[in-house]
Every structure is written in C-alpha cells, then in structure tokens.
Design an enzyme around this catalytic site. Structure first.
Site, mmCIF file in Angstrom:
data_model
loop_
_atom_site.group_PDB
_atom_site.id
_atom_site.type_symbol
_atom_site.label_atom_id
_atom_site.label_comp_id
_atom_site.label_asym_id
_atom_site.label_seq_id
_atom_site.Cartn_x
_atom_site.Cartn_y
_atom_site.Cartn_z
ATOM 1 N N GLU A 1 -7.651 -4.714 -12.076
ATOM 2 C CA GLU A 1 -8.257 -5.269 -10.868
ATOM 3 C C GLU A 1 -9.079 -4.251 -10.065
ATOM 4 O O GLU A 1 -10.219 -4.545 -9.695
ATOM 5 C CB GLU A 1 -7.172 -5.930 -10.009
ATOM 6 C CG GLU A 1 -6.696 -7.232 -10.661
ATOM 7 C CD GLU A 1 -5.354 -7.746 -10.144
ATOM 8 O OE1 GLU A 1 -4.880 -7.247 -9.109
ATOM 9 O OE2 GLU A 1 -4.786 -8.646 -10.783
ATOM 10 N N ASP B 1 -9.831 -13.909 -12.078
ATOM 11 C CA ASP B 1 -8.816 -13.159 -11.334
ATOM 12 C C ASP B 1 -7.587 -14.061 -11.239
ATOM 13 O O ASP B 1 -7.600 -15.062 -10.524
ATOM 14 C CB ASP B 1 -9.363 -12.811 -9.938
ATOM 15 C CG ASP B 1 -8.313 -12.153 -9.043
ATOM 16 O OD1 ASP B 1 -7.169 -11.933 -9.497
ATOM 17 O OD2 ASP B 1 -8.648 -11.853 -7.878
ATOM 18 N N ASP C 1 -6.192 -1.093 -3.443
ATOM 19 C CA ASP C 1 -6.077 -2.539 -3.646
ATOM 20 C C ASP C 1 -4.676 -3.007 -3.262
ATOM 21 O O ASP C 1 -3.713 -2.776 -3.989
ATOM 22 C CB ASP C 1 -6.373 -2.839 -5.126
ATOM 23 C CG ASP C 1 -6.211 -4.323 -5.474
ATOM 24 O OD1 ASP C 1 -5.816 -5.108 -4.595
ATOM 25 O OD2 ASP C 1 -6.478 -4.684 -6.632
ATOM 26 N N LYS D 1 3.212 -14.759 -11.180
ATOM 27 C CA LYS D 1 2.723 -13.462 -11.669
ATOM 28 C C LYS D 1 3.792 -12.380 -11.534
ATOM 29 O O LYS D 1 3.837 -11.436 -12.319
ATOM 30 C CB LYS D 1 1.474 -13.085 -10.873
ATOM 31 C CG LYS D 1 0.749 -11.852 -11.369
ATOM 32 C CD LYS D 1 -0.584 -11.727 -10.633
ATOM 33 C CE LYS D 1 -1.285 -10.419 -10.895
ATOM 34 N NZ LYS D 1 -2.589 -10.366 -10.195
#
Ligand SMILES: Nc1ncnc2c1ncn2[C@@H]1O[C@H](COP(=O)(O)OP(=O)(O)OP(=O)(O)O)[C@@H](O)[C@H]1O
Ligand SMILES: [Mg+2]
Lengths: 603, 225
Positions: free
Chosen positions: A170, A9, A192, A70
C-alpha cells in the site's frame, strides 16, 4: 492488443477499484457515484449482500454481518483470539483457522472468501463501467503483511475470478499515485495509518525507479485503536458504562460515537457526545484526544525509526513525507510527523483513494503500456528455517529487494532416511517458536542411502509479490525433488481449488476452465489470421524456411489446444505470435511504402 | 549459481540456439537470457572485478539491469521466460546487495578470487592476538557504558570502527592499483589478502559490539500478535 489491468485497494474498512484510461487515473464509482465500497458482507435468508447494503444490516439479528475480515486474513485462530471480542459476529476455530459460521447453509466461510465477495463486487463494478470483461488485477496489501497474509489475499482474488498479476504494498502504491516518477528524485517516506494497520516505507526515487530502502510497521495499530482509547476514557470517567459495555451492541455504539467524535475533532476543537440511553453526556476536546492518543502516536514512531536505521538513512536526508490512510487526517499525527522530519508533507491526494490509484498505475505498468516506471520493493520480514535446538537460521533478511532467492543444501542424518522436513519461519526473533511459522516443507522420496550422502539443494524464492515458493533439486541426479507443503496458516492449495470450484461468488465459473476457454478463443483467432496470411503471401515475402517454422508452431499450438492446460495454450499462442512477428513487421513496412507510393515524405 | 540450463551450452540462446555469448538479450530472437550462467555478481552487473566502486555507477547498472529483467516487464511472455525473468531479477538484486556495501564487497571479492573459490565463502577466524584485543575492548566499553552511559562508549567505539574502515579502504585501494597494473586477481599478494580478511573480520566484531551496546529503537521484529 493490450489488456486492461485494474488496481484494487482491499481495505479493512473500505475498498475501491481504479484504472488508467488514456494516461489518466480513474477511480470507478458505483451506480450512485460513490467511490468507496465498505468492506462489509452480509449473509441472510435474502442471500449475500456487500457494501453499503450489508453495512445497513449491522443490527439485524437475522443477518450475519462480517466486517474487518482483513484482520483475519492469513491468520490462525490463536493469532486473532484477542481481537474476537471486538467483532460483533461469531468466529469459530476450524482446523485452527478462524472461520465464520454461515448458519443458513450449515457451512463455514473463510476470511479470503469474504474478501472474494468484496473483490467480485469491485470486478463487476469495473466491468459495467468499462463495458468489457475484467480479469487482470493488482491488489494492494499492507507492506508489513507476511507471506500467509499475502497468499490469502491472492486466494481471495482468485476466488473472485480475478487473475492477480501482482500484490503491491500500500505505501509504495501511494507513492506511485503521487506521480513522483517524473523529475522528482529523492528519498521519500510514506507514513500510512489506516483503520487497522500501520505501515512505514522509505523510498528512493531516481529516474522513474522507485526503490524501497526499508519498510516496517505494525499490523495491529490504526485508527480503530484511537476509537478504543476514547471508549476507555469514557469508561474511566463514567464507571457505570463499564458494566453495560459487556454487551456487543453497547460496545459497538460506544465505538461508533468515539469514531464520530474523533473525526469531528479533526476540524473542531471540541465535540459534545450524548447517548441518553447510556446516560453518556460528555465533551471531548482536541487536547484530551491528543493526550489519549499520544501513546499510540509514539508507537508509530518505533517502526519509523527502525526503518530509518535499517536503511542507513539519517532523518535529515528524507526529502518529504507522504501521508496515507484515513487516520493521518488527525491533526496530532500530522504534527508528530512534521516534528520528526521537518520536511514537506504530501497529503494532497485523497488518502482514501491514493492507494487504489497507485495500484492502477502499477496495473498499467504490468499491462506493458508503461516502461518508464519500475517499482523495486522489499520483503518486510526476515525469512528463515528452524535448525537444531529450535533456533531460527535466517536465509533472507528483512528489507531485501524482491524478487530474491536463497539456496541451502540439505542432507539426511540417518541411514536410509527417505524424507527431510524443513520448517520455514518469518520474523526477527532468535527462537523459532517466537517467529511466525509459514509452512513445513517435506522433501520426500529420497533414495535410501547412508546418512549425510544425500545432497538436496533447496531454493527459497520470494517473488515480486513477496510470496515464497520452494523448489528442491537432488544434486546427484539433477532431478527435481518432491516437495510437500503444509502451510501453517491459511488454506492449502487444494482448499483454495475446492473453494474456487464451489464458491458462491461465481458458482459456475471455475478459474482454470475459464482460463482454458479464453486461451482457446484467442488461439483460434491467431491461428485463423496466420493461416489466411500464409495463403495470401508467396515465397517472395515468406521464404520457405520461415513458412515451415510458422507452420510447425501452428501445429504445436493446435496440439496444445487439444489438451486442457490453458497456460500451455497461452504459451504456444505467444510463441506463434513471436515467430510471425518479423513477417508482420515486414508487411507493415511494405504497406507503408506502398501507401507512400515511393515518394519522399514532405518535412 | 547456475540456473536451470545446467546441461545445455550456455553460450547459445535457450530459445533459438543462436550464439549469445554473454549478452543479456539474444541478438536474434530478442529473448532475455539467464544470467545465472555467468560466473559472478560482477559480470551479472557488467562491472570489472574491483574492490573500489563508484556508488553511482553501481546503482546505474543495477537500475539498468532491472529494467531489462524485472518480471514487471515480462508479464506477457510464456512461463519459461517469466521464470528466467524472475531468477535473473533475483540474481541482479543479490548482486547489487552484495556489491553495494564496500565491506561485503571486499569479502565477496576475496572469496571469488581466492585460491579455493567456494560459493559459500570461507570461514575466517580472527588471529588470537586480534581476538584478545577485541575482547578487551569489549569489556572496557561495557564497563564504561555501565558507569557513564552508552554515549561515550559508543563514540569511542565509532572512532575505532572508523580507523579500521580507513585501513580496509587503504588495503582495497592498494590491491586495486595492482589490478589496474595488470596483476591477475588470483595473483594478488597473499599477505595483502589475509590482512584484508583479518581487517574485515575485526570490523565485524566491532560492529557486533556496537549492536549489543546500542539502545534498541523499540521492540523490533514481529511479535506473534
Ligand atoms: N477526519 C478523520 N480524522 C481522524 N481519523 C479519521 C478521519 N477520517 C477517517 N479516519 C479514520 O481512518 C481510519 C480508516 O482509514 P482507511 O480508510 O485508510 O483504512 P483502511 O484502508 O480501511 O484500513 P487498512 O489500510 O488498515 O486496511 C478509521 O479508523 C477512521 O476512523
Ligand atoms: Mg488502506
């Protein structure tokens, strides 16, 4: 012989690695037993640091500390311009890409390289823990990531010396981690909310098949925005804070205090915040916090409703909601989700770990050790091309199950034209300029002929990673047609190759070379074993025809080994494995019979 | 729709040249075979060419074929086989998507079995009378929505859509009955075919009116930032 595939992850704030060992998911900790690795990289005279030690240098003026990289992955400079003031490290535009200047080395570092440092650290961690070299990995990305962001993540993996077998979304990974494969059939929603991204997916689970029905999200919505809302609240209550927060350090400090208060309020009703140096002394209650974040909570429900509508699933048909991401710990989020769905909420797996755990499950599937589960994901954004007048013509609509492909015929519109340009876009808007430009492809070397005579069929393939590949065939000759790619964001294939070569992550290791070395080693082992077997066995066991076939394949493999194409060597090895498989099976049966001595087995 | 194997004999295994006919997996060397060699989405999923389909059966076929072809299960194969796996999975997904929705399926059926079969599908135009009707309906609905809000207009439209869908399904059943009775798909009565085409097209117009009328759930799509 099965390989080990780890699941990673790669988060905005934290990253981690997990793996399946004996059908158990294991999150691999660092030497100090900590599962998380802060996604932070520091560059200084002392070299490159990553994780907690990099985070510790945040206020060191001699060090460039890069975090939240990211958010920059697969983006152009223009895309991220507005976010840059939030970052306390410099970002410059190099060929329209956001790059971080490395003052010490007089060079620029791309966001995927930052990701690569984090990934390489996790790779090392896994290798130490498992006591074996690790290459194969599954890496997760937000479901709403576009092609360029996925490709950038894959590049990061490659730069870290990983063989990225799959990019997994994810939320879907999280569902895998909940082990819903066994018996728990139904429609599940995954909500999420991480630090910087919001994802929502609807998933139908039926006898081990996880079929994503629709996904939606917002790549600019997360817990960080909650912190900003708190900071703005303080600024409005204490106007004097406004001026001082022009400065990086002050803004950073306020942000950190806001996050602390937010987290505290997940378990208490009020939290007092004092920062004497800024004259801040304020009490934040859960009610105030709820009021501050309400607009953000409502914003998450927009993609939720859109996904439900796209899937044609009324909210009552959802059987349960899985919560993922640190920000779902906020009580107001749980409440809003419960109000909307009125169904059981699944939050028992630690939201910090659940995504990596699911990635490990997917890694296990890809290693060939698990056949009962299968993930069928979708592409989050529509793919189209620009047509006359700057209009987008959709080829693959959003929420199409991947892999998928669309074919389109192209021709020339001028006499003697030798090249056709195709502009590929991703997004839901009518006009090309409002969508995200992915790449411009040029069909080159078209034989000159009259306008409209050329017939070039272009295949747009989105693979199981959600990444686009374009191929073109000249329909008149059946020959494949040259395609030149000018990617709009992110690095070109050549850039990536160069970066891998000169990468500080593994300076001496070139991916292709290593692939070749590994492939040759394996080939040698297989060749030797086969040769030995053939010498020992007579025609009764290996009929001459079969022997000839095997010898021929051995020869092909040896030829491949003389070349430098590692993939070819691997392919020929696989083939040799296959032609010898019937023999191996016969030998196995033979020896089993011998061992049993022809006696009937007792029941 | 044909995959890379255009100039080789599709009834032979691409790998060992044994006969595979329409099997998904070669009986002798156990390699997956390109499904692109098959004629249509029905045969890719191994289903009869029919208009009405039981959703459970379709899903089962889709899942079954996915388990055979999905790239997840072919990671260790050589690159040629991986490409077949990728293309097969893409075609299986496309087939499922097309056949899942009864109206998409009906349109696909008509294209497939029509006299001038073209993979791109035929351009249908609504007859002038129906076009007029639908335009009038649109105007009156928009007027109604403007005066009394969209709710009532939408439910009136929903009733029209439901009526049309019943008509379509009746036509589909009727044609399926002929197929069951042994009629060749290409020989179905032309007036049924064109009635179905018109009804599908009419429904499409109704749906687009619905889309325009409906309040959007928010700014969907991906604004650039
Ligand atoms: N107890 C808590 N209450 C509220 N928010 C929390 C709590 N714990 C963590 N958070 C928030 O969760 C966010 C981080 O979540 P997470 O670690 O899932 O993000 P990430 O995986 O790094 O990001 P992304 O998934 O967007 O790439 C931060 O905004 C953090 O403040
Ligand atoms: Mg996350």
């Amino acid at each position: 012989m099965s390989r080990t595939v780890v699941g990673i992850d790669l988060g905005t704030t934290n990253s981690l690695v997990a793996v399946m060992i004996d059908d158990r998911i294991v999150v691999i900790p660092d030497d100090d037993g900590r599962p998380l690795l802060p996604s932070v990289v520091a560059f200084s005279q002392a070299g490159v640091q990553v994780g907690y030690s990099a985070k510790a240098r945040l206020n060191d003026p001699e060090t460039t500390v890069v975090y939240s990289a990211k958010r920059l992955m697969g983006k152009s400079y223009d895309d991220v311009r507005e976010e840059l003031p939030r970052l306390s490290y410099p970002v410059e535009s190099v060929r329209d890409l956001p790059m971080i200047p490395d003052r010490l080395k007089n060079r620029h570092i791309s966001p995927p390289e930052i990701g690569a440092v984090v990934l390489a650290e996790l790779k090392k961690r896994a290798e130490i823990y498992l006591n074996q070299p690790i290459q194969d990995a599954v890496i997760t990305v937000p479901a709403y990531f576009n092609d360029a962001q996925r490709q950038a993540t894959k590049d990061a993996g490659q730069m870290a010396g990983l063989n990225v077998l799959r990019i997994v979304n994810e939320p879907t990974a999280a569902a895998l981690a909940y082990g819903f494969g066994s018996g728990k059939d139904g429609i599940f929603a995954i909500y999420d909310l991480g630090g910087g991204t919001f994802d929502f997916s609807l998933l139908k689970i039926q006898k081990g098949i996880f079929e994503v029905l629709a996904t939606n999200g917002d790549t600019h919505l997360g817990g960080d925005d909650f912190d900003q809302a708190i900071v703005r609240h303080w600024q409005s209550v204490h106007p004097e804070l406004k001026n001082s927060s022009e400065r990086y350090e002050v803004r950073d400090l306020l942000r950190k205090e806001a996050e602390k208060a937010k987290i505290a309020l997940s378990t208490t009703d009020s939290s007092r915040v004092t920062v004497p140096s800024l004259g801040l002394d304020s009490t934040l209650t859960r009610d105030i916090l709820n009021r501050l974040v309400e607009p953000l909570v409502q914003r998450t429900l927009v993609p939720v409703r859109q996904a439900l509508e796209d899937a044609g699933v009324p909210v009552e048909r959802v059987d349960g909601v899985i919560l993922v991401g640190g920000a779902t710990r906020l009580p107001r989020i749980k409440e809003a989700v419960r109000d909307l769905f009125g169904k059981p909420i699944y939050d028992s797996v630690d939201p910090d770990l659940v995504v990596a755990e699911g990635a490990a499950v997917q890694g296990h599937i890809l290693s060939g050790q698990r056949k009962d589960l299968l993930l069928l994901d979708v592409t989050p954004l529509s793919l189209g091309i620009e047509t006359m007048g700057g209009v987008t013509s959709t080829l693959i609509p959003r929420n199409t199950t991947i892999p998928t492909q669309a074919k389109e015929m192209f021709t020339t519109f001028l006499d003697g034209q030798t090249r056709v340009d195709i502009h590929v876009l991703q997004g839901e808007r009518e006009l090309a300029k409002d969508n995200r430009s992915l790449a411009r492809f040029s069909l080159t070397g078209i034989e000159p002929m009259i306008a409209g005579a050329a017939r070039i069929e272009v295949t747009f393939m989105i693979d199981a990673n959600g990444i686009l590949d374009v191929r073109a065939v000249d329909q008149r000759t059946g020959q494949s047609q040259g395609v030149v790619v000018h990617s709009s964001y992110g690095l070109s294939r050549d850039d990536v190759r160069d970066l891998i070569k000169e990468s500080f992550v593994h300076a001496k290791e070139d991916f292709e070379t290593r692939l070749l070395i590994d492939a040759r080693t394996e080939a040698r082992t297989v060749l030797n074993a086969t040769r030995r077997a053939l010498e020992r066995l007579d025609d009764a066991i290996v009929p001459p025809e079969e022997r000839a076939g095997i010898v021929e394949q051995m020869r092909l493999l040896e030829t491949a080994m003389e070349g430098t194409d590692g993939r070819k060597v691997r392919d020929e090895t696989t083939r040799l494995d296959q032609v010898t498989r019937p023999l191996a099976e016969r030998l196995m049966n033979h020896s089993v019979q011998e061992a049993l001595g022809g006696k009937a087995v007792d029941n | 729709m044909s995959v890379s194997s255009a100039h080789t004999d599709p009834s032979l295994c691409w790998n060992c040249r044994e006969t595979v006919s329409d099997a998904d997996i070669c009986p002798s060397c156990v390699k997956i075979q390109p499904v692109g060699r098959k004629a249509d989405f029905y045969s890719i999923l191994g289903l009869p060419v029919r208009l009405i389909m039981e959703p459970g059966q379709l899903t089962d076929r889709f899942h079954g074929k996915s388990r055979i072809f999905h790239p997840d299960f072919h990671q260790d194969e050589e690159s040629g086989e991986q490409l077949i796996s990728l293309e097969n999975a893409a075609l299986v997904n496309q087939a499922f998507k097309t056949l899942k929705d009864p109206y998409d399926r009906a349109a696909y059926f008509l294209d497939l079995t029509g006299p001038h079969h073209s993979p791109q599908g035929q351009k249908t135009t609504l007859s002038p009378i129906l076009l007029m009707e639908v335009m009038e309906l649109k105007e009156s609905l928009e007027e109604e929505a403007g005066e009394r809000g969209t709710d009532e207009a939408l439910s009136r439209l929903a009733r029209r859509v439901a009526e049309e869908e019943t008509r379509i399904l009746d036509l589909m059943k009727k044609m399926d009955a002929l197929l069951e009775g042994g009629t060749d798909a290409g020989q179905l009565p032309e007036n049924d075919r064109s009635a179905l085409r018109q009804a599908l097209e009419y429904r499409k117009y109704l749906k687009s009116i619905e889309r325009d009328l409906k309040p959007r759930p928010g700014n969907i799509g991906n604004p650039k930032h």
